[in-house]
Write a protein that holds these residues in place. Structure first.
Motif, PDB file in Angstrom:
ATOM      1  N   ILE A   1       0.816  -1.217   0.000  1.00  0.00           N
ATOM      2  CA  ILE A   1       0.000   0.000   0.000  1.00  0.00           C
ATOM      3  C   ILE A   1       0.856   1.277   0.000  1.00  0.00           C
ATOM      4  N   GLY A   2       1.978   1.268   0.730  1.00  0.00           N
ATOM      5  CA  GLY A   2       2.816   2.462   0.806  1.00  0.00           C
ATOM      6  C   GLY A   2       3.360   2.840  -0.566  1.00  0.00           C
ATOM      7  N   CYS A   3       3.923   1.859  -1.290  1.00  0.00           N
ATOM      8  CA  CYS A   3       4.474   2.117  -2.633  1.00  0.00           C
ATOM      9  C   CYS A   3       3.351   2.561  -3.559  1.00  0.00           C
ATOM     10  N   LEU A   4       2.214   1.905  -3.449  1.00  0.00           N
ATOM     11  CA  LEU A   4       1.091   2.193  -4.336  1.00  0.00           C
ATOM     12  C   LEU A   4       0.667   3.668  -4.222  1.00  0.00           C
ATOM     13  N   LEU A   5       0.439   4.134  -2.992  1.00  0.00           N
ATOM     14  CA  LEU A   5      -0.026   5.511  -2.803  1.00  0.00           C
ATOM     15  C   LEU A   5       1.049   6.515  -3.192  1.00  0.00           C
ATOM     16  N   HIS A   6       2.283   6.182  -2.866  1.00  0.00           N
ATOM     17  CA  HIS A   6       3.397   7.086  -3.166  1.00  0.00           C
ATOM     18  C   HIS A   6       3.577   7.240  -4.680  1.00  0.00           C
ATOM     19  N   LEU A   7       3.598   6.131  -5.407  1.00  0.00           N
ATOM     20  CA  LEU A   7       3.774   6.199  -6.863  1.00  0.00           C
ATOM     21  C   LEU A   7       2.566   6.861  -7.515  1.00  0.00           C
ATOM     22  N   GLN A   8       1.366   6.544  -7.003  1.00  0.00           N
ATOM     23  CA  GLN A   8       0.145   7.143  -7.552  1.00  0.00           C
ATOM     24  C   GLN A   8       0.191   8.671  -7.499  1.00  0.00           C
ATOM     25  N   GLY A   9       0.905   9.201  -6.510  1.00  0.00           N
ATOM     26  CA  GLY A   9       0.956  10.649  -6.324  1.00  0.00           C
ATOM     27  C   GLY A   9       1.588  11.391  -7.492  1.00  0.00           C
ATOM     28  N   ALA A  10       2.352  10.699  -8.355  1.00  0.00           N
ATOM     29  CA  ALA A  10       3.018  11.411  -9.452  1.00  0.00           C
ATOM     30  C   ALA A  10       2.966  10.650 -10.780  1.00  0.00           C
ATOM     31  N   ALA A  11       2.309   9.490 -10.806  1.00  0.00           N
ATOM     32  CA  ALA A  11       2.326   8.680 -12.038  1.00  0.00           C
ATOM     33  C   ALA A  11       1.338   9.200 -13.068  1.00  0.00           C
ATOM     34  N   VAL A  12       1.684   9.033 -14.345  1.00  0.00           N
ATOM     35  CA  VAL A  12       0.774   9.459 -15.413  1.00  0.00           C
ATOM     36  C   VAL A  12      -0.034   8.280 -15.953  1.00  0.00           C
ATOM     37  N   ILE A  13       0.272   7.085 -15.476  1.00  0.00           N
ATOM     38  CA  ILE A  13      -0.543   5.909 -15.828  1.00  0.00           C
ATOM     39  C   ILE A  13      -1.060   5.295 -14.519  1.00  0.00           C
ATOM     40  N   PRO A  14      -2.088   4.435 -14.573  1.00  0.00           N
ATOM     41  CA  PRO A  14      -2.624   3.871 -13.330  1.00  0.00           C
ATOM     42  C   PRO A  14      -1.591   3.044 -12.565  1.00  0.00           C
ATOM     43  N   VAL A  15      -1.651   3.152 -11.250  1.00  0.00           N
ATOM     44  CA  VAL A  15      -0.833   2.321 -10.369  1.00  0.00           C
ATOM     45  C   VAL A  15      -1.804   1.497  -9.527  1.00  0.00           C
ATOM     46  N   ARG A  16      -1.655   0.179  -9.554  1.00  0.00           N
ATOM     47  CA  ARG A  16      -2.616  -0.693  -8.878  1.00  0.00           C
ATOM     48  C   ARG A  16      -1.883  -1.725  -8.036  1.00  0.00           C
TER      49      ARG A  16
END
Ligand code: SF4
Ligand code: SF4
Length: 425
Positions: free
Chosen positions: A400-415
């Motif tokens: 969950i930590g990596c997911l939320l962190h990457l989601q904060g700046a990714a231009v494609i979906p992070v799941r």
């Protein structure tokens, strides 16, 4: 390494352990090559070998507590150095001892203590966090930017799957739909689900997806009342006593179901899985809990391991996705399960693209993204560039930590990878 710890410290379990770890380091410096903070900052003291020297000096005669704290605070606890070290130096355990030593003998300024205490208080209590989320969203513009991805990511919980008839009754607990059932047939396969803390408040849907996924494998996910945070967050912030208290509370909550035959304790967050597997060590000196903690540790499984041992072809999605898989540090360096996870995902039908420098941390690292935002964001930029280079449909991860962190700046979906399987429910 020559080590001379004071006799008073050597007599403690932590001092004894620290001395053995320090002596196992041969100063070769191989670990620096795979240390994310050494790569970013180029300072020997921001690499594992330098940090080990700082810890040695601190434990020997309390030299340089402020400098030691500064360089240890920049450490992600990613354990990449442990994977690289040819001498088997248990750096993570040494760091844990040093952090606790610093917090108890050289307290931080009160503002820092307050912030860290606040983070521990808030993030380990899902009910409190859930209640404060609307307030956080309203005050969004006034809060630090590092918090925004977490506030945006929060989702409501979908309904839990209904408990199948064969698993209705388990001593000491309700079924996974929360209802009490008076009679039952054979209990069937059951696993205790660690619902987590911050994750249970921000992304409760991931727990529901796990329960549904297990149900498709004819395994019932049990939700013990009073189970809570695994303690990893407290431990990483140097609050070992608090982490031990949380571990004991979980053991008490889970024990009736362990005795009733639950075959595993399962988590879909690799950071929590790693912590659960460490309960035996964490409570090794606690006469009342030592044996139970060792049993819990032996029963703990990351969801990746559970699926790797099952026939997963039936879970194959109808619409296969091309993914870039980010193996969290806890999964690859802590649990050593990255290859197993990738193999399992391929067997589920996903096409995995190559990712450069896959061993490097994304910068999430528990509360690191909140406490060291500059370094954390620089690591995230690098990681996202590597993950998107081959143009995947989405990025998949396992914590969950990596997911939320990457989601904060990714231009494609992070799941989370289990979401991708759940889409086909
Ligand atoms: S845990 Fe990670 S950041 Fe810390 S010293 Fe080891 S490799 Fe570097
Ligand atoms: S690779 Fe291992 S032995 Fe070599 S300096 Fe790093 S921790 Fe010490």
């Amino acid at each position: 390494m020559l080590v001379r710890l004071p006799e008073s410290l050597r007599r403690t379990p932590q001092g004894h352990e620290a001395e053995a770890i320090l002596r196992s380091c041969v100063h070769c410096g191989f670990c620096n090559a795979t240390c994310p903070t050494y790569q970013l900052l180029g300072d020997e003291l921001d690499g594992p070998r330098g940090r080990i020297y700082l810890i040695k000096n601190l434990l020997e005669d309390e030299t340089g507590p402020e400098a030691t704290r500064r360089h240890l605070d920049r450490c992600l606890t990613c354990l990449s150095c442990e994977t690289t070290c040819p001498s088997g130096v248990r750096y993570g355990q040494l760091l844990e001892i040093a952090r606790e030593h610093l917090e108890s003998r050289h307290p931080r300024p009160w503002r820092e203590r307050l912030l860290r205490r606040g983070l521990r208080l808030l993030l380990t209590r899902p009910r409190l966090l859930r209640r404060l989320l609307p307030l956080g969203r309203a005050a969004g513009p006034l809060l630090p930017k590092s918090l925004h991805p977490y506030l945006r990511a929060a989702r409501p919980a979908p309904p839990w799957p209904r408990t199948p008839h064969h698993s209705l009754h388990t001593p000491g607990a309700a079924g996974n739909d929360g209802a009490k059932h008076p009679k039952a047939a054979s209990p069937g396969r059951r696993m205790i689900l660690l619902e987590g803390c911050a994750q249970a408040a921000l992304r409760p849907d991931l727990n529901v997806h796990t329960a549904r996924l297990l149900q498709r494998l004819e395994i019932t996910a049990l939700r013990p009342p009073r189970g809570g945070c695994c303690g990893a967050l407290s431990l990483h912030l140097g609050a070992r006593t608090e982490a031990r208290h949380l571990a004991r509370a979980n053991i008490d909550a889970w024990w009736p179901q362990v005795e009733a035959g639950a075959e595993a304790i399962v988590s879909h967050a690799s950071a929590c899985s790693l912590m659960l597997k460490d309960y035996g060590r964490l409570l090794a000196d606690d006469g009342a809990y030592r044996d139970k903690a060792a049993r819990i540790a032996a029963l703990s499984r990351d969801l990746t391991e559970v699926l790797a041992a099952e026939e997963v072809a039936a879970l194959r999605p109808r619409h296969v996705k091309t993914i870039a898989f980010h193996a969290p540090c806890t999964l690859q360096h802590g649990l050593g399960l990255a290859a197993q996870a990738e193999d399992m995902l391929r067997r589920c039908g996903f096409r995995l693209l190559p990712v450069a420098d896959a061993h490097l941390c994304c910068g999430a690292a528990g509360t690191y993204s909140l406490l060291q935002p500059d370094l954390s964001h620089r690591l995230r930029e690098r990681k996202l560039a590597a993950l998107t280079r081959e143009r995947p449909d989405c990025i998949a991860t396992a914590n969950i930590g990596c997911l939320l962190h990457l989601q904060g700046a990714a231009v494609i979906p992070v799941r989370h990878w289990l979401e991708l399987l759940a889409e086909e429910d």
